[in-house]
Enzyme design. Structure first.
Site, short mmCIF file in Angstrom:
data_model
loop_
_atom_site.label_atom_id
_atom_site.label_comp_id
_atom_site.label_asym_id
_atom_site.label_seq_id
_atom_site.Cartn_x
_atom_site.Cartn_y
_atom_site.Cartn_z
N ASN A 187 37.15 29.43 40.49
CA ASN A 187 36.14 29.96 41.37
C ASN A 187 35.23 30.85 40.67
O ASN A 187 35.43 31.98 40.10
CB ASN A 187 36.82 30.75 42.49
CG ASN A 187 35.86 31.37 43.61
OD1 ASN A 187 34.51 31.37 43.31
ND2 ASN A 187 36.30 32.22 44.28
N TRP A 188 33.87 30.33 40.24
CA TRP A 188 33.11 30.80 39.26
C TRP A 188 32.24 32.18 39.95
O TRP A 188 31.60 32.73 39.25
CB TRP A 188 32.06 29.82 38.71
CG TRP A 188 32.65 28.67 37.93
CD1 TRP A 188 34.03 28.57 37.56
CD2 TRP A 188 31.75 27.54 37.32
NE1 TRP A 188 33.99 27.56 36.79
CE2 TRP A 188 32.92 26.96 36.54
CE3 TRP A 188 30.60 27.27 37.09
CZ2 TRP A 188 32.71 25.67 35.89
CZ3 TRP A 188 30.41 26.09 36.40
CH2 TRP A 188 31.21 25.40 35.96
N LYS A 189 32.40 32.20 41.12
CA LYS A 189 31.60 33.27 42.00
C LYS A 189 30.24 33.33 41.68
O LYS A 189 29.65 32.37 41.49
CB LYS A 189 32.60 34.59 41.71
CG LYS A 189 34.11 34.54 42.10
CD LYS A 189 34.72 35.87 42.07
CE LYS A 189 36.33 35.47 42.59
NZ LYS A 189 36.99 36.72 42.61
N HIS A 232 37.36 33.49 51.85
CA HIS A 232 37.46 34.31 50.63
C HIS A 232 37.38 35.64 50.84
O HIS A 232 36.64 36.19 51.71
CB HIS A 232 36.60 33.83 49.50
CG HIS A 232 37.09 34.43 48.39
ND1 HIS A 232 36.90 35.58 47.71
CD2 HIS A 232 37.72 33.80 47.18
CE1 HIS A 232 37.28 35.74 46.70
NE2 HIS A 232 38.07 34.72 46.22
N GLU A 236 36.23 38.12 49.41
CA GLU A 236 34.96 38.81 49.27
C GLU A 236 33.87 38.26 50.32
O GLU A 236 33.22 39.16 50.66
CB GLU A 236 34.39 38.22 47.91
CG GLU A 236 35.07 39.10 46.76
CD GLU A 236 35.31 38.05 45.28
OE1 GLU A 236 34.67 37.02 45.37
OE2 GLU A 236 36.28 38.57 44.67
N GLU A 252 45.55 35.00 48.12
CA GLU A 252 45.04 35.98 47.06
C GLU A 252 44.87 37.41 47.77
O GLU A 252 44.41 37.81 48.55
CB GLU A 252 43.68 35.48 46.92
CG GLU A 252 43.27 33.86 46.37
CD GLU A 252 41.86 34.00 45.97
OE1 GLU A 252 41.79 33.76 44.77
OE2 GLU A 252 40.95 33.77 46.78
N GLY A 259 40.31 40.38 40.71
CA GLY A 259 39.52 40.96 39.79
C GLY A 259 39.94 42.46 39.24
O GLY A 259 39.28 43.07 38.75
N SER A 300 43.83 37.61 39.59
CA SER A 300 44.14 38.09 38.12
C SER A 300 45.30 37.29 37.41
O SER A 300 45.85 37.45 36.62
CB SER A 300 44.65 39.54 38.14
OG SER A 300 43.78 40.51 38.61
N GLY A 308 39.63 33.26 39.25
CA GLY A 308 38.27 33.64 39.30
C GLY A 308 37.94 34.06 37.84
O GLY A 308 37.49 33.08 37.12
N GLY A 309 37.93 35.33 37.17
CA GLY A 309 37.55 35.86 35.97
C GLY A 309 38.01 34.71 34.75
O GLY A 309 37.04 34.36 34.04
P1 13P Z 1 40.18 36.94 39.70
O1 13P Z 1 41.16 35.81 39.07
O2 13P Z 1 39.18 37.52 38.83
O3 13P Z 1 41.36 38.01 39.95
O4 13P Z 1 39.77 36.35 41.01
C1 13P Z 1 40.73 35.65 41.82
C2 13P Z 1 39.69 34.84 43.03
O5 13P Z 1 39.43 35.65 43.86
C3 13P Z 1 39.78 33.61 43.07
O6 13P Z 1 39.22 33.01 44.23
#
Ligand code: 13P
Length: 261
Positions: free
Chosen positions: A11-13, A99, A101, A171, A177, A217, A238-239
């Protein structure tokens, strides 16, 4: 025991621009393409076409192209929104829904999340329904209750035969994050409880075949111990998905689990 093929999503957000998205898509397509694992990337909307072009040239089985969001109407007066058929026009085959967010920053309600799950499945997409508790909910011992409620709302109206295209991503909000990962044991316990909820909403067979990803994470250094847990079927990253070598290590950790059976 049912064997579930691991599924890893990047997920590149709201990150990367054209040249970076192009380079990352190429690297993922070249290195993460393995029959042992389903792999998907979720770029931001403006780069879907760019990434789609890169992915089209790859060999089978291919990295799936996913979108981070959509609006569950066919077309019409919905300023700023994007429909499923527009996404499918560009080769998008998977979508994220619910998600944290979007739930907690944008304020998406459960009714909209459920509409999106149903619309995504009706359109033939792979749908990843994201769920998870906030820190205060975990500290109050409500993790399983929150996950159960989000699953019940999110999966309402879904037909049993559609569950083959539905993946759950657990999640925990406090792990996203933050560098704080759930311990493999805590994550496993939450995943097993989610599987029981799916069994109660549908049946045991569907619960056993539904993939449940862990997200929060995940890194190259902790993916293997998370994916070694019996109910963790890959991850939503994510990251660490923004760096091709880290993402490859995570995909390889999922492939190792797949080979173990
Ligand atoms: P991180 O891996 O940056 O914690 O993000 C997880 C995430 O929200 C994937 O959708």
């Amino acid at each position: 025991m049912v064997s579930r093929k691991p599924f890893v999503g990047g997920n590149w957000k709201m990150n990367l621009h054209t040249s970076e998205a192009h380079a990352l898509a190429r690297a993922v397509a070249n290195s993460c393409n393995t029959p042992a694992v389903d792999v998907a990337v979720f770029p931001a909307f403006p780069y879907l076409v760019e990434v789609s072009t890169v992915l089209q040239g790859q060999p089978n089985p291919g990295v799936l192209l996913g979108a981070q969001d959509f609006y569950p109407a066919a077309n019409g007066a919905f300023t700023g929104e994007v429909s499923l058929s527009m996404l499918q026009d560009h080769g998008v085959a998977a979508v994220l829904v619910g998600h944290s967010e979007r739930r907690h920053i944008i304020g998406e309600p459960e009714t909209l999340i459920n509409d999106k799950v149903q619309a995504g499945l009706e359109a033939g997409m792979e749908v990843i329904l994201c769920i998870g508790e906030k820190l205060e909910q975990r500290e109050a011992g409500k993790t399983d209750a929150i996950n159960a409620a989000q699953l019940a709302y999110g999966l309402a109206g879904v037909k049993p035969e559609q569950m083959a295209r539905l993946t759950v991503a657990y999640e925990p909000v406090w792990a996203i994050g933050t560098g704080k990962t759930a311990t493999p044991q805590d994550a496993q316990a939450a995943h097993a409880a989610c599987r029981e909820v799916i069994a109660s909403l549908f049946n045991g067979k569907i619960a056993q075949s539904t993939r449940i990803q862990y997200g929060g994470s995940v890194k190259g250094s902790n993916a293997a111990e998370l994916f070694a847990q019996p109910d963790i079927d890959g991850g939503l990253i994510g990251g660490a998905s923004l760096k091709s070598d880290e993402f490859l290590t995570i995909v390889q950790a999922a492939a190792a689990r797949s080979e173990k059976g």
